[in-house]
Design an enzyme around this catalytic site. Structure first.
Site, PDB file in Angstrom:
ATOM      1  N   GLU A 210       0.881  -1.174   0.000  1.00  0.00           N
ATOM      2  CA  GLU A 210       0.000   0.000   0.000  1.00  0.00           C
ATOM      3  C   GLU A 210       0.912   1.215   0.000  1.00  0.00           C
ATOM      4  O   GLU A 210       1.455   1.591   1.042  1.00  0.00           O
ATOM      5  CB  GLU A 210      -0.903  -0.012   1.248  1.00  0.00           C
ATOM      6  CG  GLU A 210      -1.889  -1.171   1.311  1.00  0.00           C
ATOM      7  CD  GLU A 210      -3.091  -0.985   0.387  1.00  0.00           C
ATOM      8  OE1 GLU A 210      -3.308   0.135  -0.116  1.00  0.00           O
ATOM      9  OE2 GLU A 210      -3.807  -1.976   0.169  1.00  0.00           O
ATOM     10  N   CYS A 244      -2.265   9.407   2.583  1.00  0.00           N
ATOM     11  CA  CYS A 244      -1.788   8.831   1.318  1.00  0.00           C
ATOM     12  C   CYS A 244      -2.708   9.166   0.150  1.00  0.00           C
ATOM     13  O   CYS A 244      -2.249   9.293  -0.978  1.00  0.00           O
ATOM     14  CB  CYS A 244      -1.638   7.325   1.456  1.00  0.00           C
ATOM     15  SG  CYS A 244      -3.131   6.523   2.018  1.00  0.00           S
TER      16      CYS A 244
HETATM   17  P1  NAD Z   1       8.103   4.658   5.102  1.00  0.00           P
HETATM   18  O1  NAD Z   1       8.136   3.872   3.866  1.00  0.00           O
HETATM   19  O2  NAD Z   1       9.264   5.545   5.407  1.00  0.00           O
HETATM   20  O3  NAD Z   1       7.922   3.702   6.380  1.00  0.00           O
HETATM   21  C1  NAD Z   1       6.924   2.728   6.472  1.00  0.00           C
HETATM   22  C2  NAD Z   1       7.404   1.598   7.376  1.00  0.00           C
HETATM   23  O4  NAD Z   1       8.581   1.014   6.822  1.00  0.00           O
HETATM   24  C3  NAD Z   1       7.756   2.030   8.793  1.00  0.00           C
HETATM   25  O5  NAD Z   1       7.279   1.057   9.701  1.00  0.00           O
HETATM   26  C4  NAD Z   1       9.270   2.058   8.794  1.00  0.00           C
HETATM   27  O6  NAD Z   1       9.815   1.730  10.045  1.00  0.00           O
HETATM   28  C5  NAD Z   1       9.637   0.997   7.773  1.00  0.00           C
HETATM   29  N1  NAD Z   1      10.886   1.306   7.084  1.00  0.00           N
HETATM   30  C6  NAD Z   1      11.386   2.535   6.760  1.00  0.00           C
HETATM   31  N2  NAD Z   1      12.554   2.419   6.096  1.00  0.00           N
HETATM   32  C7  NAD Z   1      12.814   1.091   5.990  1.00  0.00           C
HETATM   33  C8  NAD Z   1      13.876   0.330   5.422  1.00  0.00           C
HETATM   34  N3  NAD Z   1      14.923   0.916   4.821  1.00  0.00           N
HETATM   35  N4  NAD Z   1      13.809  -1.011   5.505  1.00  0.00           N
HETATM   36  C9  NAD Z   1      12.772  -1.619   6.103  1.00  0.00           C
HETATM   37  N5  NAD Z   1      11.749  -0.946   6.674  1.00  0.00           N
HETATM   38  C10 NAD Z   1      11.754   0.390   6.627  1.00  0.00           C
HETATM   39  O7  NAD Z   1       6.733   5.475   5.034  1.00  0.00           O
HETATM   40  P2  NAD Z   1       6.189   6.553   6.050  1.00  0.00           P
HETATM   41  O8  NAD Z   1       7.035   7.779   5.957  1.00  0.00           O
HETATM   42  O9  NAD Z   1       5.963   5.942   7.384  1.00  0.00           O
HETATM   43  O10 NAD Z   1       4.748   6.854   5.404  1.00  0.00           O
HETATM   44  C11 NAD Z   1       4.586   7.747   4.358  1.00  0.00           C
HETATM   45  C12 NAD Z   1       4.377   7.061   3.033  1.00  0.00           C
HETATM   46  O11 NAD Z   1       3.443   6.039   3.151  1.00  0.00           O
HETATM   47  C13 NAD Z   1       3.823   7.985   1.968  1.00  0.00           C
HETATM   48  O12 NAD Z   1       4.443   7.720   0.737  1.00  0.00           O
HETATM   49  C14 NAD Z   1       2.348   7.614   1.897  1.00  0.00           C
HETATM   50  O13 NAD Z   1       1.720   7.909   0.692  1.00  0.00           O
HETATM   51  C15 NAD Z   1       2.421   6.156   2.161  1.00  0.00           C
HETATM   52  N6  NAD Z   1       1.154   5.678   2.691  1.00  0.00           N
HETATM   53  C16 NAD Z   1       0.390   4.849   1.942  1.00  0.00           C
HETATM   54  C17 NAD Z   1      -0.837   4.434   2.423  1.00  0.00           C
HETATM   55  C18 NAD Z   1      -1.725   3.519   1.643  1.00  0.00           C
HETATM   56  O14 NAD Z   1      -2.665   3.007   2.222  1.00  0.00           O
HETATM   57  N7  NAD Z   1      -1.490   3.288   0.363  1.00  0.00           N
HETATM   58  C19 NAD Z   1      -1.266   4.855   3.669  1.00  0.00           C
HETATM   59  C20 NAD Z   1      -0.450   5.699   4.408  1.00  0.00           C
HETATM   60  C21 NAD Z   1       0.768   6.100   3.924  1.00  0.00           C
END
Ligand code: NAD
Length: 456
Positions: A210, A244
């Protein structure tokens, strides 16, 4: 790493022993989950206030209320979702019965982001538990208070063999990803989505991703401008744009741009007051890194409303940017904050081509009354999901799947779609032993033209 390995192994044993299969057991877990949320409501409000300055109203409407509805919907429908689905058998299979069983995958990993730190952690868990899986949840480290609360309330409510939270930063997620899971459900950015998919491929683990992206809102010349402005302001500035599916940018027919901008400014004042930076109910930016990233965007175009910020509280006013071009920095990445750039078009067809050339968005919104054009927008552009004459609201309908396409993600959930995502659709043909048609065997006496008819 050893603790993580033991946790996964314990869940696997618990699953293998068939503990999660029973309908009553799953129903009890959903009820427990709902009771847990109810019992901890005041702690939840407090945690979200700490992490994002979310008001009670916003926490209820965008997090808790959504989860209560998802749980109730699952409770009402679980029995029918779990029932084997009978399907027809063709003439070539005469005498047999065919059906599909919804089989749980096993031990699933849910990785959630910080922007709706409760909803986006628990909603996938509702679907996974409904489908009879064991769940390990890794919440975002950036919403610390909610992450801690999730860990403690889930530990106090569920046996860790069924449902457990592992808190931590990237190194912990990396350690988790080394384990073999039966399914991984990730919500977050497209960049991290690639890392997750790469790691999952090592174990051939299926994934739902997602993700995000730039979701456009198109406003045509015949749109109901005042209502459009009200819905857009709510959709964009709820959670300070850290949604998002928030409209990332507005693409407006040049004839109504001025009228729309005026109406938007009026709505911002009406919903967030004259000074949103001191509004108790206006969400803040999650951390300094994102705060500074967003302020940098104010160098694009011209601020026509808002633009002020408060570093000590990490608040940025609802901001409207005019004189934006596709080449501006703000148009290169998902904004994920309370800044709304406006672009204009003269001709809707050109506008649609312009959007179609770009990455497939998670959401797309079209505001306009002409049904032919509405249909054209829906058919011509690929995107995850969206709305006509509204924004964001589509995701709260449990009868609609929620998910992206292309760079905005793969797979879907909410309602029955979540249950199906966390279930393997197992095909069963139950054959009769009373008869055995010879036509499939070598040396069959039936000539090929008869076989062709049977197998049609
Ligand atoms: P992110 O990708 O930075 O982090 C998401 C998760 O991944 C967190 O739990 C984090 O700890 C983990 N993570 C981060 N870096 C990692 C790595 N290198 N290796 C493994 N795990 C890692 O996202 P965010 O900043 O928490 O959220 C924002 C993003 O999420 C935006 O792009 C937004 O559009 C998207 N989003 C999508 C939805 C959806 O339903 N499609 C909903 C909410 C947010």
């Amino acid at each position: 790493m050893e603790r993580i390995h033991t946790l996964v192994e314990n869940q696997r044993t618990f699953f293998m022993n068939g503990n999660t299969i029973d309908y009553e057991y799953r129903k009890e877990n959903l009820k427990k989950l709902k009771k847990m949320l109810k019992d901890y409501e005041s702690e939840i409000y407090y945690a979200l206030k700490q992490d994002l300055n979310k008001s009670k109203h916003e926490t209820f409407t965008t997090e808790l209320g959504f989860l209560y509805s998802e749980i109730d919907f699952a409770l009402r429908n679980l029995r029918s979702w779990m029932a084997p689905a009978k399907v027809p058998s063709p003439l070539s299979h005469k005498g047999s019965k065919s059906y599909i069983i919804q089989e749980p995958y096993g031990v699933v990993l849910v990785i959630s982001p910080w922007n709706y730190p409760l909803q986006l952690a628990i909603a996938p868990a509702i679907a996974a538990l409904s489908a009879g899986n064991c769940v390990i949840l890794k919440p975002s480290e950036h919403a610390k208070a909610t992450s801690q609360l999730l860990a403690s309330m889930i530990q106090a409510t569920f046996d860790s063999s069924l449902f457990h939270v592992v808190e931590g930063e990237v190194d912990i997620t990396e350690a988790l990803l080394k384990e073999k899971f039966d399914y991984i459900f990730f919500t977050g950015s497209s960049n991290v989505g690639k890392i997750i998919m790469r790691a999952a491929s090592e174990h051939l683990t299926p994934v739902t991703l997602e993700l995000g992206g730039k979701s456009p809102a198109i406003v045509d010349e015949d749109a109901n401008i005042n209502l459009t402005a009200k819905r857009l302001v709510w959709a964009k500035f709820t959670n300070a744009g850290q949604t998002c599916v928030a409209p990332d940018y507005l693409y407006v027919h040049e004839r109504v741009k001025f009228k729309l901008m005026k109406a938007i400014v009026k709505q911002i004042k009406s919903l967030y007051g004259k000074n949103p930076l001191y509004n108790e109910d206006y969400t803040r930016i999650i951390n300094e890194k994102h705060f500074n990233r967003l302020l940098h965007y104010l160098d694009s175009g011209k601020v026509i409303h808002g633009g002020n910020s408060e570093e000590s509280t990490l608040m940025i006013e609802p901001t409207i940017l005019d004189k934006i071009t596709w080449q501006d920095e703000i148009m290169q990445e998902e904004i994920f904050g309370p800044i709304l750039p406006i672009l204009t078009f003269k001709n809707i067809e050109d506008a649609l081509y312009e959007i179609k050339r770009r990455d497939k968005a998670l959401a797309l919104y079209y505001f306009g009354e002409n049904e032919k054009i509405q249909q054209q927008v829906i058919e011509f552009i690929q995107f995850g999901g969206g709305a006509i004459n509204d924004a964001v609201y589509h995701l709260a309908n449990p009868y609609l799947p929620f998910g992206g396409v292309g760079s905005s993600g793969m797979g879907q959930y909410h309602g029955k779609f979540g249950f199906e995502t966390f279930s393997h659709q197992k095909s069963i043909l139950k054959q009769t032993t009373k008869i055995d048609f010879p036509f499939r065997y070598p040396g069959s006496k039936l000539n090929t033209s008869v076989v062709k008819k049977i197998m049609k």
